[in-house]
Write a protein that holds these residues in place. Structure first.
Motif, PDB file in Angstrom:
ATOM      1  N   LYS A   1      15.251   2.807  -7.552  1.00 24.48           N
ATOM      2  CA  LYS A   1      15.375   3.876  -8.533  1.00 24.48           C
ATOM      3  C   LYS A   1      15.366   5.258  -7.891  1.00 24.48           C
ATOM      4  CE  LYS A   1      12.908   1.138 -12.014  1.00 24.48           C
ATOM      5  NZ  LYS A   1      11.696   1.073 -12.886  1.00 24.48           N
ATOM      6  N   GLY A   2      15.102   5.308  -6.584  1.00 22.65           N
ATOM      7  CA  GLY A   2      15.064   6.593  -5.895  1.00 22.65           C
ATOM      8  C   GLY A   2      13.688   7.195  -5.751  1.00 22.65           C
ATOM      9  N   ASP A   3      12.654   6.515  -6.229  1.00 23.81           N
ATOM     10  CA  ASP A   3      11.290   6.988  -6.001  1.00 23.81           C
ATOM     11  C   ASP A   3      10.932   6.782  -4.534  1.00 23.81           C
ATOM     12  OD1 ASP A   3      11.093   7.519  -8.708  1.00 23.81           O
ATOM     13  OD2 ASP A   3      10.147   5.596  -9.172  1.00 23.81           O
ATOM     14  N   THR A   4      10.146   7.680  -3.967  1.00 28.74           N
ATOM     15  CA  THR A   4       9.852   7.605  -2.541  1.00 28.74           C
ATOM     16  C   THR A   4       8.372   7.796  -2.260  1.00 28.74           C
ATOM     17  OG1 THR A   4      10.220   9.990  -2.201  1.00 28.74           O
ATOM     18  CG2 THR A   4      12.120   8.513  -1.910  1.00 28.74           C
ATOM     19  N   LEU A   5       7.984   7.298  -1.094  1.00 27.16           N
ATOM     20  CA  LEU A   5       6.653   7.504  -0.541  1.00 27.16           C
ATOM     21  C   LEU A   5       6.858   7.985   0.884  1.00 27.16           C
ATOM     22  CD1 LEU A   5       3.771   6.994  -1.689  1.00 27.16           C
ATOM     23  CD2 LEU A   5       3.732   4.896  -0.348  1.00 27.16           C
ATOM     24  N   ALA A   6       6.336   9.157   1.209  1.00 26.65           N
ATOM     25  CA  ALA A   6       6.497   9.745   2.540  1.00 26.65           C
ATOM     26  C   ALA A   6       5.223   9.545   3.342  1.00 26.65           C
ATOM     27  CB  ALA A   6       6.820  11.235   2.428  1.00 26.65           C
ATOM     28  N   LEU A   7       5.377   9.033   4.582  1.00 19.36           N
ATOM     29  CA  LEU A   7       4.234   8.762   5.451  1.00 19.36           C
ATOM     30  C   LEU A   7       4.498   9.329   6.836  1.00 19.36           C
ATOM     31  CD1 LEU A   7       5.147   5.884   3.817  1.00 19.36           C
ATOM     32  CD2 LEU A   7       2.786   5.361   4.400  1.00 19.36           C
ATOM     33  N   THR A   8       3.440   9.469   7.608  1.00 19.90           N
ATOM     34  CA  THR A   8       3.573   9.950   8.976  1.00 19.90           C
ATOM     35  C   THR A   8       2.615   9.210   9.889  1.00 19.90           C
ATOM     36  OG1 THR A   8       3.431  11.889  10.432  1.00 19.90           O
ATOM     37  CG2 THR A   8       1.876  11.798   8.596  1.00 19.90           C
ATOM     38  N   SER A   9       3.029   9.059  11.151  1.00 22.18           N
ATOM     39  CA  SER A   9       2.146   8.448  12.150  1.00 22.18           C
ATOM     40  C   SER A   9       1.526   9.506  13.055  1.00 22.18           C
ATOM     41  CB  SER A   9       2.931   7.444  13.006  1.00 22.18           C
ATOM     42  OG  SER A   9       3.991   8.100  13.692  1.00 22.18           O
ATOM     43  N   ALA A  10       1.776  10.783  12.754  1.00 20.22           N
ATOM     44  CA  ALA A  10       1.210  11.862  13.560  1.00 20.22           C
ATOM     45  C   ALA A  10      -0.304  11.864  13.445  1.00 20.22           C
ATOM     46  CB  ALA A  10       1.770  13.203  13.103  1.00 20.22           C
ATOM     47  N   PRO A  11      -1.011  12.174  14.518  1.00 16.60           N
ATOM     48  CA  PRO A  11      -2.479  12.185  14.474  1.00 16.60           C
ATOM     49  C   PRO A  11      -2.998  13.150  13.421  1.00 16.60           C
ATOM     50  CG  PRO A  11      -1.695  12.322  16.739  1.00 16.60           C
ATOM     51  CD  PRO A  11      -0.500  12.518  15.862  1.00 16.60           C
ATOM     52  N   LYS A  12      -4.092  12.764  12.784  1.00 11.27           N
ATOM     53  CA  LYS A  12      -4.712  13.655  11.812  1.00 11.27           C
ATOM     54  C   LYS A  12      -5.298  14.870  12.515  1.00 11.27           C
ATOM     55  CE  LYS A  12      -7.383  10.496  10.108  1.00 11.27           C
ATOM     56  NZ  LYS A  12      -8.395   9.778   9.303  1.00 11.27           N
ATOM     57  N   LYS A  13      -5.179  16.020  11.871  1.00  9.13           N
ATOM     58  CA  LYS A  13      -5.668  17.257  12.480  1.00  9.13           C
ATOM     59  C   LYS A  13      -7.165  17.450  12.259  1.00  9.13           C
ATOM     60  CE  LYS A  13      -1.214  19.605  12.012  1.00  9.13           C
ATOM     61  NZ  LYS A  13      -0.487  20.773  11.428  1.00  9.13           N
ATOM     62  N   GLU A  14      -7.681  16.898  11.175  1.00  9.14           N
ATOM     63  CA  GLU A  14      -9.092  17.109  10.897  1.00  9.14           C
ATOM     64  C   GLU A  14      -9.981  16.309  11.847  1.00  9.14           C
ATOM     65  OE1 GLU A  14     -10.382  15.764   7.133  1.00  9.14           O
ATOM     66  OE2 GLU A  14      -9.434  13.808   7.311  1.00  9.14           O
ATOM     67  N   ALA A  15     -11.124  16.860  12.136  1.00  8.93           N
ATOM     68  CA  ALA A  15     -12.061  16.192  13.044  1.00  8.93           C
ATOM     69  C   ALA A  15     -12.696  14.993  12.346  1.00  8.93           C
ATOM     70  CB  ALA A  15     -13.146  17.173  13.477  1.00  8.93           C
ATOM     71  N   ALA A  16     -13.057  14.003  13.148  1.00 10.99           N
ATOM     72  CA  ALA A  16     -13.704  12.809  12.594  1.00 10.99           C
ATOM     73  C   ALA A  16     -15.095  13.163  12.087  1.00 10.99           C
ATOM     74  CB  ALA A  16     -13.788  11.730  13.663  1.00 10.99           C
ATOM     75  N   ALA A  17     -15.510  12.493  11.038  1.00 13.50           N
ATOM     76  CA  ALA A  17     -16.861  12.679  10.524  1.00 13.50           C
ATOM     77  C   ALA A  17     -17.850  12.136  11.556  1.00 13.50           C
ATOM     78  CB  ALA A  17     -17.028  11.954   9.195  1.00 13.50           C
ATOM     79  N   PRO A  18     -18.964  12.796  11.774  1.00 11.29           N
ATOM     80  CA  PRO A  18     -19.945  12.296  12.746  1.00 11.29           C
ATOM     81  C   PRO A  18     -20.605  11.019  12.249  1.00 11.29           C
ATOM     82  CG  PRO A  18     -20.851  14.158  11.548  1.00 11.29           C
ATOM     83  CD  PRO A  18     -19.412  14.055  11.134  1.00 11.29           C
ATOM     84  N   LEU A  19     -20.918  10.121  13.173  1.00 13.42           N
ATOM     85  CA  LEU A  19     -21.607   8.892  12.791  1.00 13.42           C
ATOM     86  C   LEU A  19     -22.965   9.208  12.184  1.00 13.42           C
ATOM     87  CD1 LEU A  19     -21.941   5.773  12.828  1.00 13.42           C
ATOM     88  CD2 LEU A  19     -22.962   6.044  15.118  1.00 13.42           C
TER      89      LEU A  19
ATOM     90  N   MET B   1       1.380   5.800  -6.658  1.00 10.31           N
ATOM     91  CA  MET B   1       1.472   5.007  -5.430  1.00 10.31           C
ATOM     92  C   MET B   1       1.504   3.522  -5.755  1.00 10.31           C
ATOM     93  SD  MET B   1      -0.960   5.349  -2.084  1.00 10.31           S
ATOM     94  CE  MET B   1      -0.935   4.161  -0.737  1.00 10.31           C
ATOM     95  N   ARG B   2       0.679   3.103  -6.701  1.00  7.49           N
ATOM     96  CA  ARG B   2       0.660   1.706  -7.111  1.00  7.49           C
ATOM     97  C   ARG B   2       2.006   1.306  -7.720  1.00  7.49           C
ATOM     98  NH1 ARG B   2      -3.784  -1.120  -8.258  1.00  7.49           N
ATOM     99  NH2 ARG B   2      -3.002  -1.669 -10.326  1.00  7.49           N
ATOM    100  N   LYS B   3       2.587   2.199  -8.514  1.00  5.29           N
ATOM    101  CA  LYS B   3       3.878   1.923  -9.141  1.00  5.29           C
ATOM    102  C   LYS B   3       4.953   1.745  -8.075  1.00  5.29           C
ATOM    103  CE  LYS B   3       7.214   3.783 -12.444  1.00  5.29           C
ATOM    104  NZ  LYS B   3       7.524   4.916 -13.374  1.00  5.29           N
ATOM    105  N   THR B   4       4.934   2.603  -7.070  1.00  6.81           N
ATOM    106  CA  THR B   4       5.915   2.501  -5.982  1.00  6.81           C
ATOM    107  C   THR B   4       5.752   1.193  -5.229  1.00  6.81           C
ATOM    108  OG1 THR B   4       5.923   4.911  -5.725  1.00  6.81           O
ATOM    109  CG2 THR B   4       6.775   3.619  -3.880  1.00  6.81           C
ATOM    110  N   PHE B   5       4.509   0.758  -5.013  1.00  6.20           N
ATOM    111  CA  PHE B   5       4.243  -0.469  -4.267  1.00  6.20           C
ATOM    112  C   PHE B   5       4.684  -1.731  -5.010  1.00  6.20           C
ATOM    113  CE2 PHE B   5       0.776   0.555  -0.912  1.00  6.20           C
ATOM    114  CZ  PHE B   5       1.666   1.419  -0.297  1.00  6.20           C
ATOM    115  N   LYS B   6       4.926  -1.623  -6.307  1.00  5.46           N
ATOM    116  CA  LYS B   6       5.368  -2.790  -7.066  1.00  5.46           C
ATOM    117  C   LYS B   6       6.859  -3.065  -6.907  1.00  5.46           C
ATOM    118  CE  LYS B   6       1.905  -2.381 -10.748  1.00  5.46           C
ATOM    119  NZ  LYS B   6       1.698  -2.155 -12.203  1.00  5.46           N
ATOM    120  N   GLU B   7       7.593  -2.097  -6.344  1.00  7.49           N
ATOM    121  CA  GLU B   7       9.047  -2.210  -6.238  1.00  7.49           C
ATOM    122  C   GLU B   7       9.474  -2.632  -4.832  1.00  7.49           C
ATOM    123  OE1 GLU B   7      10.921  -1.772  -8.856  1.00  7.49           O
ATOM    124  OE2 GLU B   7       9.268  -1.113 -10.142  1.00  7.49           O
TER     125      GLU B   7
END
Length: 294
Positions: free
Chosen positions: A157-175, A134-140
């Motif tokens: 060079k064709g390297d990719t990073l795939a991201l999503t804005s979809a809500p996370k499915k896991e429940a939030a950790a309790p405070l 991920m760090r290597k990709t961020f340098k380009e």
């Protein structure tokens, strides 16, 4: 378990954006731009803030981008849980490589995004390969393609990073009942002014934490001393009572972490839990970020 090699500041990242929304990149908290017009994602903040500049017609803040995978040298790897990037309306950047957190500054103009001065924590991780990829990709220089809630960042060079804005499915950790490990601090020096951010020093990483009890108790460590106090939850705020610590002399990074933690933990403190991340902001404008222990 391999030790993560010493991480150095990342180089400038220039990201041309080609469609709807690129980085408002967040997986850790819901942030909105005061007074900004979203107009269905077509208007941005048009603000400038110190070293960071947010000046664009694209909705770059308030969008949550969670890293799903990276492909480097045709080798695809799934992202560890809680890997994300976020840019707020002041140009402050924060994120997580899957283990170590990072902060920096952003300059956004039109469809161009530049990330600068990225600094990370130095925790020992067992997800070293993905973090380095991920760090290597961020340098380009990156090209961004947005398709609905999908974002792909591609290097020349064709390297990719795939991201999503979809809500996370896991429940939030309790405070309450969760051990929250402190990873970084923020300081908004003036109302509406530029916010500075700093990660926990290497020699204190993983040692400072907080635990909130259902009975209103507050316990933890500053990275040097133990602390005890009270923290009563009320409508998104914590009313923190007097916090006392043991009396060991704290020097260097541990001393700085203790001072900042105690500055946050006083009076009425606002908090936000998003997934496994916790943000606290004290009345003086000093805040901290923490992650739930695995």
């Amino acid at each position: 378990m391999q030790k993560t090699p010493k991480l150095t500041p990342l180089k400038l990242l220039a990201v041309p954006v080609t469609a709807a929304a690129l980085l408002a990149l967040s997986a850790c908290g819901t942030e909105t731009t005061p007074g900004a017009k979203t107009d269905g994602g077509r208007k941005g903040t048009g603000q400038e803030a110190g070293q960071g500049t947010v000046q664009t017609d694209l909705a770059l803040t308030g969008v949550r981008w969670t890293v799903e995978s990276s492909t480097v040298g045709r080798k695809k790897a799934a992202a560890p849980k809680d890997t994300f990037v976020q840019i707020d309306d002041t140009g402050a950047v924060k994120g997580n490589y899957g283990c170590n957190t990072f902060t920096g500054r952003a300059k956004v103009k039109g469809d161009a995004v530049n990330l600068d001065k990225l600094m990370s924590t130095q925790m020992v991780c067992d997800v070293q390969d993905f973090e380095l990829a991920m760090r290597k990709t961020f340098k380009e220089p990156l090209k961004a393609e947005v398709d609905g809630d999908r974002l792909t960042l591609t290097t020349a060079k064709g390297d990719t990073l795939a991201l999503t804005s979809a809500p996370k499915k896991e429940a939030a950790a309790p405070l309450t009942g969760t051990k929250w490990t402190v990873t970084s601090f923020t300081d908004r020096k003036t109302v509406g002014g530029d916010a500075t951010a700093s990660t926990v020093p290497k020699d204190t990483a993983g040692k400072a934490y907080l635990t909130f009890g259902e009975d209103g108790s507050l316990r933890g460590r500053t990275g040097c001393n133990s602390l005890n106090g009270t923290a009563e939850e009320s409508r998104g705020n914590l009313d923190v009572g007097r916090v006392v610590t043991t009396r060991m002399m704290c020097q260097g990074g541990a001393g700085e972490v203790e001072k900042k933690m105690l500055k946050v933990l006083t009076g009425k403190v606002t908090y936000t839990v998003d997934g496994r991340s916790l943000s606290l902001t004290g009345p003086a404008g000093v805040g901290l970020e923490a992650t739930a222990a695995q």
